[in-house]
Design an enzyme around this catalytic site. Structure first.
Site, mmCIF file in Angstrom:
data_model
loop_
_atom_site.group_PDB
_atom_site.id
_atom_site.type_symbol
_atom_site.label_atom_id
_atom_site.label_comp_id
_atom_site.label_asym_id
_atom_site.label_seq_id
_atom_site.Cartn_x
_atom_site.Cartn_y
_atom_site.Cartn_z
ATOM 1 N N GLU A 78 0.868 -0.926 0.069
ATOM 2 C CA GLU A 78 0.265 -0.097 0.043
ATOM 3 C C GLU A 78 0.734 1.187 0.494
ATOM 4 O O GLU A 78 1.798 1.402 0.771
ATOM 5 C CB GLU A 78 -0.790 0.512 1.384
ATOM 6 C CG GLU A 78 -1.629 -1.341 1.709
ATOM 7 C CD GLU A 78 -2.983 -0.785 2.187
ATOM 8 O OE1 GLU A 78 -3.046 0.216 2.192
ATOM 9 O OE2 GLU A 78 -3.012 -1.390 2.865
ATOM 10 N N CYS B 241 5.350 -5.523 9.596
ATOM 11 C CA CYS B 241 5.586 -4.827 10.582
ATOM 12 C C CYS B 241 6.241 -5.535 11.881
ATOM 13 O O CYS B 241 5.010 -6.064 12.658
ATOM 14 C CB CYS B 241 5.217 -3.617 10.588
ATOM 15 S SG CYS B 241 6.374 -2.639 12.115
ATOM 16 N N SER C 34 9.936 8.317 15.819
ATOM 17 C CA SER C 34 8.234 7.446 16.888
ATOM 18 C C SER C 34 8.224 7.650 18.346
ATOM 19 O O SER C 34 8.507 7.062 18.425
ATOM 20 C CB SER C 34 7.632 6.510 15.780
ATOM 21 O OG SER C 34 7.439 6.832 14.973
ATOM 22 N N CYS D 55 3.077 8.992 0.745
ATOM 23 C CA CYS D 55 3.593 7.869 1.608
ATOM 24 C C CYS D 55 3.997 6.284 1.125
ATOM 25 O O CYS D 55 3.317 5.906 0.867
ATOM 26 C CB CYS D 55 2.676 8.372 2.332
ATOM 27 S SG CYS D 55 2.691 7.102 4.322
ATOM 28 N N CYS E 125 3.763 -2.793 16.629
ATOM 29 C CA CYS E 125 3.242 -1.570 17.856
ATOM 30 C C CYS E 125 2.057 -1.749 18.329
ATOM 31 O O CYS E 125 1.342 -2.139 17.536
ATOM 32 C CB CYS E 125 3.697 0.200 17.159
ATOM 33 S SG CYS E 125 4.999 0.470 16.901
ATOM 34 N N HIS F 1 6.525 8.427 21.405
ATOM 35 C CA HIS F 1 5.332 9.149 21.273
ATOM 36 C C HIS F 1 5.166 8.788 23.235
ATOM 37 O O HIS F 1 3.984 8.882 23.681
ATOM 38 C CB HIS F 1 4.651 7.124 20.813
ATOM 39 C CG HIS F 1 4.615 6.700 19.726
ATOM 40 N ND1 HIS F 1 4.459 8.704 19.229
ATOM 41 C CD2 HIS F 1 5.045 6.323 18.390
ATOM 42 C CE1 HIS F 1 4.270 8.392 17.418
ATOM 43 N NE2 HIS F 1 4.882 6.648 17.645
ATOM 44 N N CYS G 236 -2.134 7.567 8.800
ATOM 45 C CA CYS G 236 -0.784 6.588 9.377
ATOM 46 C C CYS G 236 -1.116 5.615 10.299
ATOM 47 O O CYS G 236 -2.871 6.158 11.162
ATOM 48 C CB CYS G 236 -0.565 7.723 10.656
ATOM 49 S SG CYS G 236 0.021 9.701 9.880
ATOM 50 N N CYS H 158 -0.916 0.116 16.176
ATOM 51 C CA CYS H 158 -0.291 0.467 14.453
ATOM 52 C C CYS H 158 -0.763 -0.742 13.842
ATOM 53 O O CYS H 158 -0.861 -2.392 14.070
ATOM 54 C CB CYS H 158 0.666 0.557 14.214
ATOM 55 S SG CYS H 158 1.152 0.825 12.284
HETATM 56 N N1 SAH Z 1 7.884 2.323 10.886
HETATM 57 C C1 SAH Z 1 7.985 3.644 10.773
HETATM 58 C C2 SAH Z 1 7.151 4.350 9.820
HETATM 59 C C3 SAH Z 1 6.161 3.713 10.028
HETATM 60 S S1 SAH Z 1 4.807 4.476 10.781
HETATM 61 C C4 SAH Z 1 7.924 4.562 12.156
HETATM 62 O O1 SAH Z 1 7.228 3.441 13.533
HETATM 63 O O2 SAH Z 1 7.930 5.372 12.476
HETATM 64 C C5 SAH Z 1 3.738 6.296 10.708
HETATM 65 C C6 SAH Z 1 3.823 7.390 11.652
HETATM 66 O O3 SAH Z 1 2.809 6.887 12.154
HETATM 67 C C7 SAH Z 1 4.477 6.720 12.612
HETATM 68 O O4 SAH Z 1 5.281 7.888 13.634
HETATM 69 C C8 SAH Z 1 3.317 5.886 13.947
HETATM 70 O O5 SAH Z 1 4.024 5.578 15.266
HETATM 71 C C9 SAH Z 1 2.300 6.454 13.562
HETATM 72 N N2 SAH Z 1 1.131 5.177 13.735
HETATM 73 C C10 SAH Z 1 0.858 4.096 13.895
HETATM 74 N N3 SAH Z 1 -0.343 3.871 13.969
HETATM 75 C C11 SAH Z 1 -1.209 5.041 14.160
HETATM 76 C C12 SAH Z 1 -2.533 5.418 13.978
HETATM 77 N N4 SAH Z 1 -3.465 4.531 14.808
HETATM 78 N N5 SAH Z 1 -3.105 6.479 14.478
HETATM 79 C C13 SAH Z 1 -1.583 7.527 14.066
HETATM 80 N N6 SAH Z 1 -0.596 7.316 13.782
HETATM 81 C C14 SAH Z 1 0.271 6.249 14.142
#
Ligand code: SAH
Length: 344
Positions: free
Chosen positions: A89, A110, A215, A103, A114, A217, A335, A117
């Site tokens: 995607e 992955c 990331s 993007c 997390c 958080h 995201c 995600c």
């Molecule tokens: N693996 C990498 C890139 C992919 S995600 C990373 O973690 O940075 C890109 C961004 O989206 C990251 O900051 C991730 O934490 C965030 N993200 C993941 N799930 C999300 C969600 N449900 N809502 C908003 N942001 C989210």
């Protein structure tokens, strides 16, 4: 079928048909940099060999299987199939001022897992190769021609942890920056990572002008481990140390991503802790709203007024902050919502 990326096959064709190397160069230029369609690009070759070339060498590697346009904002979600029959995607993001970003995914699924995600729930996890990564951009350009747009910014924020597939992501970035291929400015490609210190340092050494997003958080180690299991391997002090070393080396701009989860990491005390952790680092903070995913029904987005209060607190303490509003929510392209066609 061979693709334009198979240099040996292209060269073999060139010799067989005695094609002028400049014509092939122009074909590539028109397609990758000029944003021309495939058929327009093929026209750079003389008529007699054009047809043979089309039969022998295609300009794309992935197959576009679906295009979903958002009804509410400028996002478009693209689904591709790889030669290995996996679904990839990517998302096109159109800024109202006219800029177009993309993007891209670096993996299917992955391994970082997390909890918030959707990509972390997809199994098995597979690495994309560099061509499968850059072809997402090339094909988006093909669609964007109709709107007189071209991809200007590429963010590695689709599915996958880019530094779990570091070699192919590095190759892809080199192709994106290379004038013979996409010719994008290094400043306009950004990798986003869960925070893998040694890879961050390598990356900033290789791409000193490219911004890097982390990331973060939360700055509470235990909470971070519960949200991002991978944090057990890369504790917060190590992460901070890597950022410090990158800053000292004068390297790329650092972006801190902070996802605001209601009642979990969004208190003003947590904002203050974030300020302390980032003290002395030249970073920009992006506050991102949580986009709900089916796999994590217990998580909620922090309401907008509290998001703004959190941001205001960081600003008062001297940080530069952007409060983001997600695009593409209605088409599960925001995201964290990418799950290879399974979500949304
Ligand atoms: N693996 C990498 C890139 C992919 S995600 C990373 O973690 O940075 C890109 C961004 O989206 C990251 O900051 C991730 O934490 C965030 N993200 C993941 N799930 C999300 C969600 N449900 N809502 C908003 N942001 C989210």
């Amino acid at each position: 079928m061979n693709t334009i990326y198979d240099l040996a096959a292209v060269e073999q064709f060139r010799r067989q048909y005695r094609v002028d190397p400049h014509q092939l160069k122009r074909l590539r230029y028109q397609y990758f940099r000029g944003g021309r369609s495939q058929s327009q690009a093929y026209r750079e070759l003389p008529e007699p060999v054009r047809w043979a070339f089309r039969q022998a060498i295609s300009l794309d590697r992935l197959k576009l299987t679906r295009r979903i346009d958002s009804a509410t904002d400028g996002a478009t979600r693209l689904l591709f199939r790889t030669p290995g029959q996996q679904t990839v995607e990517s998302v096109i993001l159109r800024a109202p001022e006219g800029r177009t970003s993309m993007c891209v995914s670096s993996q299917v699924g992955c391994a970082a897992r997390c909890t918030f995600c959707a990509s972390g729930y997809v199994r098995p996890v597979t690495d994309l190769d560099a061509i499968e990564i850059v072809d997402q951009v090339a094909q988006a350009n093909q669609l964007l021609i109709a709107e007189n747009r071209r991809v200007r910014n590429v963010v590695f924020m689709g599915m996958g942890e880019p530094f779990h597939n570091e070699n192919q992501v590095t190759r892809a970035a080199r192709m994106l920056h290379n004038d013979d291929w996409f010719g994008l400015s290094a400043r306009r490609t950004m990798v986003s990572t869960v925070g893998i210190p040694e890879a961050m340092l390598r990356w900033s050494g290789s791409f000193p002008r490219s911004p890097l997003a982390i990331s973060l958080h939360t700055v509470d180690q235990r909470l971070r481990e519960s949200l991002m299991p991978i944090a057990q391997r890369y504790p917060l002090p190590l992460l901070r140390d890597a950022m410090q070393r990158m800053a000292v080396a004068g390297s790329p701009s650092l972006l801190i991503e902070y996802l605001l989860l209601r009642g979990i990491n969004d208190s003003l005390a947590q904002a203050d802790a974030l300020v302390r952790y980032l003290d002395g680092l030249p970073v920009h903070v992006n506050l991102i709203p949580y986009n709900p995913i089916a796999a994590a029904p217990h998580l909620r987005s922090t309401p907008r007024p509290q998001r703004e209060a959190f941001g205001a607190r960081l600003r008062e303490r001297g940080l530069t902050v952007t409060i983001r509003y997600s695009q593409g929510r209605d088409i599960a392209a925001a995201c964290g919502q990418l799950a290879a066609g399974t979500a949304g």
